[in-house]
Design a protein around this motif. Structure first.
Motif, mmCIF file in Angstrom:
data_model
loop_
_atom_site.group_PDB
_atom_site.id
_atom_site.type_symbol
_atom_site.label_atom_id
_atom_site.label_comp_id
_atom_site.label_asym_id
_atom_site.label_seq_id
_atom_site.Cartn_x
_atom_site.Cartn_y
_atom_site.Cartn_z
ATOM 1 N N ASP A 25 46.207 34.516 38.974
ATOM 2 C CA ASP A 25 45.769 33.251 38.394
ATOM 3 C C ASP A 25 46.839 32.595 37.528
ATOM 4 O OD1 ASP A 25 43.450 33.806 39.668
ATOM 5 O OD2 ASP A 25 42.248 34.201 37.871
ATOM 6 N N THR A 26 47.802 33.384 37.010
ATOM 7 C CA THR A 26 48.870 32.800 36.191
ATOM 8 C C THR A 26 49.959 32.175 37.052
ATOM 9 O OG1 THR A 26 50.149 34.861 36.103
ATOM 10 C CG2 THR A 26 48.449 34.545 34.420
ATOM 11 N N LEU A 27 49.904 32.434 38.367
ATOM 12 C CA LEU A 27 50.924 31.908 39.276
ATOM 13 C C LEU A 27 50.412 30.752 40.129
ATOM 14 C CD1 LEU A 27 52.383 35.326 40.548
ATOM 15 C CD2 LEU A 27 53.289 33.877 38.730
ATOM 16 N N PHE A 28 49.126 30.765 40.464
ATOM 17 C CA PHE A 28 48.581 29.756 41.370
ATOM 18 C C PHE A 28 47.332 29.109 40.761
ATOM 19 C CE2 PHE A 28 50.830 32.861 43.947
ATOM 20 C CZ PHE A 28 51.678 32.035 44.687
ATOM 21 N N GLU A 29 47.155 27.797 41.028
ATOM 22 C CA GLU A 29 46.068 27.041 40.427
ATOM 23 C C GLU A 29 44.706 27.525 40.914
ATOM 24 O OE1 GLU A 29 46.754 22.921 41.148
ATOM 25 O OE2 GLU A 29 48.428 22.776 39.721
ATOM 26 N N ALA A 30 44.564 27.785 42.192
ATOM 27 C CA ALA A 30 43.284 28.286 42.705
ATOM 28 C C ALA A 30 43.063 29.692 42.174
ATOM 29 C CB ALA A 30 43.285 28.283 44.226
ATOM 30 N N GLY A 31 41.850 30.013 41.788
ATOM 31 C CA GLY A 31 41.567 31.357 41.309
ATOM 32 C C GLY A 31 41.746 32.387 42.404
ATOM 33 N N PHE A 32 41.916 33.639 42.010
ATOM 34 C CA PHE A 32 42.133 34.719 42.964
ATOM 35 C C PHE A 32 40.964 34.850 43.937
ATOM 36 C CE2 PHE A 32 41.805 39.406 43.887
ATOM 37 C CZ PHE A 32 42.873 39.452 44.763
ATOM 38 N N GLY A 33 39.746 34.750 43.426
ATOM 39 C CA GLY A 33 38.569 34.872 44.278
ATOM 40 C C GLY A 33 38.493 33.777 45.319
ATOM 41 N N ALA A 34 38.740 32.525 44.892
ATOM 42 C CA ALA A 34 38.680 31.403 45.826
ATOM 43 C C ALA A 34 39.779 31.524 46.885
ATOM 44 C CB ALA A 34 38.818 30.088 45.067
ATOM 45 N N ALA A 35 40.959 31.942 46.450
ATOM 46 C CA ALA A 35 42.066 32.104 47.402
ATOM 47 C C ALA A 35 41.748 33.196 48.426
ATOM 48 C CB ALA A 35 43.350 32.442 46.655
ATOM 49 N N MET A 36 41.157 34.294 47.964
ATOM 50 C CA MET A 36 40.814 35.381 48.869
ATOM 51 C C MET A 36 39.781 34.941 49.896
ATOM 52 S SD MET A 36 42.663 38.004 48.409
ATOM 53 C CE MET A 36 41.718 39.114 49.418
ATOM 54 N N ASP A 37 38.803 34.131 49.459
ATOM 55 C CA ASP A 37 37.802 33.644 50.410
ATOM 56 C C ASP A 37 38.475 32.858 51.537
ATOM 57 O OD1 ASP A 37 35.779 34.788 48.972
ATOM 58 O OD2 ASP A 37 35.253 32.965 47.869
ATOM 59 N N GLY A 38 39.409 31.993 51.157
ATOM 60 C CA GLY A 38 40.095 31.201 52.167
ATOM 61 C C GLY A 38 41.017 32.027 53.036
#
Length: 631
Positions: free
Chosen positions: A262-275
């Motif tokens: 989360d400190t590197l990318f704007e989308a949260g880790f959970g949302a990114a994983m879903d995608g």
């Protein structure tokens, strides 16, 4: 000194103990020279040549087994990419200790090749400025050309090296390519960097099997290349590794071990994983506002997500159409090959000599190809044909020509080879009674079947072969002299494997045919080269097959050969100069053996082996005769 080049001015200053002129060298090279000076290294003296014990080498290999496993495959691929360029590829650990090498024979036989061997230490503090040691010191890839080396004795070398980083960003090894000339090799330097990056990528997948691995890049078409950033993340989103390219793409952000996704990318880790897990490739912004494409390359516990397959096997080397389909880099073999085409066009009978297993039939098939004949290649093992049936098998027979003859008759091997090639293997075994008929056929090229009246004219290229001494058999009246001279119009001698200067190339060629892409280290080849090889190439093939069965890794090294076999005698029957080098020693022993067999006749020895008389003199230990010859 104004007219001198930058490197000339720099070396002059170095050797005179003066300050190195600004701008005369690459800054990293100038800094390395200064460190070497500060450590008291004298550029005029031969560099120290420290070589550690074999037990220490094995310990270091075991400590870096995962990296070595990946690196040897990349070294084999790199070797295939630069084959023929007189190169050596070396793998070292972070201390600059060489663990493995893969090289062509020309480099391995050179002075430089004998210096870069498993156990040799190439740190900057030991060997001065060199690519391998400098890459270890500064942590980045570097190329050192010719006289940029600190020690003058390394001035004929050009080398390119790249560090290999583990998933934690630490140097765990070094990959180096070296050649024996000063020509700049920017292309090879790029290949070395790519190979090191591929090893690093493999280490991430191997050592972070419990993590998710993401590839990311601003352009989607680069996700499957080494330009992509590679980020491994634990199931709770913490960064467990990031490659050097990933750090560049995330410059200015806390791209380090332990930081959170989360400190590197704007989308949260959970949302990114879903995608990532549902839709495959996603577009995401980093915290600096730059957009990147991202795809999941590995799911935790070592289960791989669907991804574009990457070929791991080394593509086989392309063969030139006009070259034989066997290794022929040995001088005497290459010299013979240069003449067989002309001899075949003149329809000269050709006789191939050599020990069992040296490849006589392969040479015969090559002669058939270069002859351009449209007919068949017909081979007959003369020792396998019963004596009373030999003439009928060769020249054919009519129906009922003799007891137990085929009811329909047979055309004979000579007619089958019309407009082609008849290969008489083990020609020394031809029965004496049949030798007269064969001689008559060679003189007239006319054939008449046993029991028949019709005479046919044929056009056949005759190639014979034996591992026996026909000349001695003629003397002992076991073989007709006139037939011997008729078959012996042109002789091709195949040296035994122990005397071949292209031994390493033969090993790699056989291994490529049996297991494409299988790396074979120089240490393994050195182990094999010490053997006597009574069965020659046929025996070598069997030994390599056993090594493939015994191996426990995806490469062949010296540990794969543990059977006790007689080795070449290192101190007897060999001139002093050749005792230090196994391949030269084997060649020397072969020359001396033939020299004794010909009653110490230098000219006959030279003809039999396809060598110059000068070369024979150098090995048979006749200084006075040699001096007379060269004067």
């Amino acid at each position: 000194m104004q007219h001198l080049s930058g490197i000339d001015r720099a070396r002059y200053a170095l050797e005179k103990g003066q300050r190195i002129p600004v701008g005369a060298l690459q800054p990293v090279v100038a800094a390395s020279w200064q460190r070497c000076r500060d450590n008291g290294l004298d550029p005029h003296k031969p560099p120290p040549q420290q070589v550690i014990s074999f037990s220490d080498i094995k310990r270091r290999r075991e400590a870096k087994s995962a990296m070595r496993h990946l690196a040897l495959a990349e070294m084999q691929l790199l070797y295939s990419q630069i084959a023929g360029s007189n190169f050596m590829i070396a793998l070292a650990d972070a201390d600059g200790v060489v663990m493995d090498t893969i090289s062509d024979q020309h480099f391995a036989d050179s002075e430089a090749g004998r210096a870069i061997l498993p156990g040799s230490v190439w740190s900057e503090g030991e060997r001065g400025t060199n690519a391998l040691g400098l890459a270890a010191a500064i942590g980045t890839s570097v190329a050192i050309y010719g006289r940029e080396h600190y020690f003058a004795g390394h001035g004929h070398l050009s080398c390119m090296a790249a560090p290999i980083l583990n998933p934690h960003g630490e140097i765990c090894g070094l990959l180096d390519a070296s050649c024996t000339h000063e020509a700049r090799q920017e292309h090879t330097h790029a290949l070395v960097r790519m190979a090191a990056a591929q090893i690093e990528k493999g280490l991430v997948y191997r050592e972070c099997s419990d993590s998710f691995v993401f590839a990311f890049h601003p352009r989607v078409e680069y996700l499957d290349t080494l330009s992509a950033g590679l980020l491994s993340v634990s199931p709770d989103g913490c960064v467990t590794s990031i490659n050097s390219r990933g750090k560049v793409l995330l410059a200015g952000l806390p791209a380090m071990l332990g930081s959170h996704f989360d400190t590197l990318f704007e989308a949260g880790f959970g949302a990114a994983m879903d995608g990532l897990l549902n839709g495959g490739c996603i577009r995401i912004r980093d915290r600096a506002g730059s957009g990147v494409f991202m795809i999941c390359r590995q799911i935790g516990q070592g289960r791989l997500a669907a991804r574009k397959p990457v070929a791991s096997a080394v593509p086989p080397l392309l063969q030139k159409q006009d070259m034989p389909d066997f290794v022929c880099d040995d001088h005497s073999v290459k010299r013979s090959l240069g003449d067989v085409s002309s001899a075949a066009k003149l329809r000269m009978p050709m006789h191939i000599t050599g020990e069992t297993g040296t490849g006589k039939e392969l040479m015969a098939r090559h002669i058939h190809r270069v002859s351009g004949r449209k007919g068949e290649f017909v081979a007959v093992n003369c020792g396998a044909v019963p004596e009373d049936l030999f003439i009928a098998e060769i020249f054919g027979h009519e129906r009922g020509a003799f007891t137990n003859a085929r009811t329909e008759g047979a055309p004979g091997l000579v007619r089958s080879a019309d407009r082609g090639t008849l290969f008489l293997d083990e020609v020394a075994e031809i029965p004496l009674a049949a030798q007269t008929s064969l001689l008559r056929f060679l003189d007239s090229m006319e054939v008449r079947a046993v029991g028949g009246q019709k005479v046919d004219k044929v056009d056949v290229q005759i190639v014979s072969a034996t591992n026996r001494d026909l000349e001695r058999m003629v003397t002992e009246r076991l073989f007709r002299a006139d037939l011997y001279y008729r078959l012996n119009a042109f002789t091709v001698h195949l040296p035994p494997l122990r005397a071949r200067s292209d031994f390493a190339a033969i090993v790699r060629y056989l291994m490529e045919k049996m297991a494409p892409g299988m790396p074979v280290t120089d240490a393994a080849i050195a182990n094999l080269s010490m053997r006597h090889w009574q069965g020659n190439i046929r025996e070598l093939k069997t030994v390599l097959q056993r090594a493939l069965v015994r191996r426990r890794t995806d490469y062949i090294d010296e540990d794969c050969f543990d059977e006790a076999v007689p080795a070449l005698n290192s101190s007897e029957d060999c001139c002093e100069e050749c005792r230090r080098r196994p391949l030269s020693r084997a060649k020397c022993q072969e020359i001396r053996s033939v020299y004794r067999r010909t009653n110490e006749n230098v000219s006959q020895t030279a003809r039999a082996l396809g060598l110059s008389r000068t070369t024979v003199y150098k090995h048979v230990g006749s200084p006075q005769g040699y001096r007379t010859l060269v004067e």
